[in-house]
Design an enzyme around this catalytic site. Structure first.
Site, PDB file in Angstrom:
ATOM      1  CB  THR A   8      -0.952   0.036   1.208  1.00 28.01           C
ATOM      2  OG1 THR A   8      -0.206   0.206   2.419  1.00 28.01           O
ATOM      3  CG2 THR A   8      -1.778  -1.242   1.299  1.00 28.01           C
ATOM      4  CB  SER A  11       2.690   6.299  -5.810  1.00 26.16           C
ATOM      5  OG  SER A  11       1.930   6.919  -4.789  1.00 26.16           O
ATOM      6  N   GLY A  12       4.816   6.306  -3.094  1.00 25.61           N
ATOM      7  CA  GLY A  12       5.682   7.144  -2.279  1.00 25.61           C
ATOM      8  C   GLY A  12       7.131   6.678  -2.325  1.00 25.61           C
ATOM      9  CB  ILE A  14       9.128   4.304   2.158  1.00 29.63           C
ATOM     10  CG1 ILE A  14      10.066   5.238   2.935  1.00 29.63           C
ATOM     11  CG2 ILE A  14       9.161   2.902   2.768  1.00 29.63           C
ATOM     12  CD1 ILE A  14       9.698   5.422   4.397  1.00 29.63           C
ATOM     13  CB  SER A 135       7.067   6.281  12.840  1.00 31.55           C
ATOM     14  OG  SER A 135       7.848   7.398  13.223  1.00 31.55           O
ATOM     15  CE1 TYR A 148       3.225   9.703  10.698  1.00 28.29           C
ATOM     16  CE2 TYR A 148       5.063   9.794  12.249  1.00 28.29           C
ATOM     17  CZ  TYR A 148       4.530   9.373  11.040  1.00 28.29           C
ATOM     18  OH  TYR A 148       5.289   8.624  10.181  1.00 28.29           O
TER      19      TYR A 148
END
Length: 240
Positions: A8, A11-12, A14, A135, A148
């Site tokens: 998922t 396109s980024g 990572i 993260s 976040y």
């Protein structure tokens, strides 16, 4: 026989690095994206040399039924890389309910429901791997990134709990917790701010997307066949 992995947010920065790493290893890929069709088309063109199958899937995971749109286009499946997400920077008192709801939905609700929808395909094979891109802030928290940090911490709890539930089915569940990575997510920081961050990191540099992809490749491989419920910190020694 081909093995298919869903990424998922492919396109980024990572996501693309993970796609290259897995294509190099011979996997075929479902490449999820939302708006960046051009980026996915370019990625698929660059992956053609590896001779796998690379299938683009468009779905807006911020919508209540976005995960269903994605799951309905998945057939054979051997693993899931939960990479889609977004940053949210600012003081807690400035947080809006809409921003929080969207962040929770994309980063917590959708991975949980998407996994639920796709699990029968993995359980049927009695093998597979699920990897969550969390993260460093999910491990230790960060001021100005309270929301976040909260959702990234939830992803780690999801990883640990699900790993215990799926172990009897032969499915491993792990997470990767990157530190500061050279991606557009850091574009809002000035050169001086980024320099200060590098000074805090024992290895004195930011991670590259490839560094994160290498960790994903390891956790997906047979080399990690006895590892589940683990959070792999890739942060240059910034947080132990």
């Amino acid at each position: 026989m081909k093995k298919f992995i869903l990424i998922t947010g492919a396109s980024g920065a990572i996501g693309q690095a993970v796609a290259f790493k897995l294509a190099e290893k011979g996997y075929s890929l479902y490449l999820h994206y939302n708006q960046n069709r051009e980026g996915i088309e370019k990625l698929i063109h660059n992956l053609e040399a590896f001779e796998g199958e690379y299938i683009p899937i468009m779905a807006d995971l911020s919508l209540p039924n976005g995960y269903k749109q994605l799951a309905s286009q998945i057939f054979s499946l051997d693993g899931i890389i939960h990479n889609a997400g977004q940053a949210l920077y600012g003081l807690l008192q400035d947080l809006t309910e809409d921003d929080l709801a969207k962040l929770l939905h994309v980063s917590v609700t959708t991975p949980l429901l998407l996994t639920k929808a796709l699990l029968p395909k993995l359980i049927m094979k009695r093998e597979g791997a699920i990897i969550v891109i969390s993260s460093i802030w999910g491990q230790t928290g960060a001021s100005f990134e309270v929301a976040y940090s909260t959702v990234k911490g939830a992803q780690i709890s999801f990883t640990k709990a699900l790993s215990k539930e799926l172990a009897p089915s032969g499915i491993r569940v792990n997470a990767v917790a990157p530190g500061a990575v050279e991606t557009p997510m850091l574009s809002g920081f000035s050169p001086d701010e980024l320099s200060a961050v590098k000074e805090e990191i024992p290895l004195s540099r930011l991670a590259t997307p490839r560094d994160i992809a290498n960790g994903v490749g390891f956790l997906l491989s047979d080399d990690s066949s006895y590892i589940t419920g683990h959070v792999l910190a890739i942060n240059g020694g910034w947080y132990m």
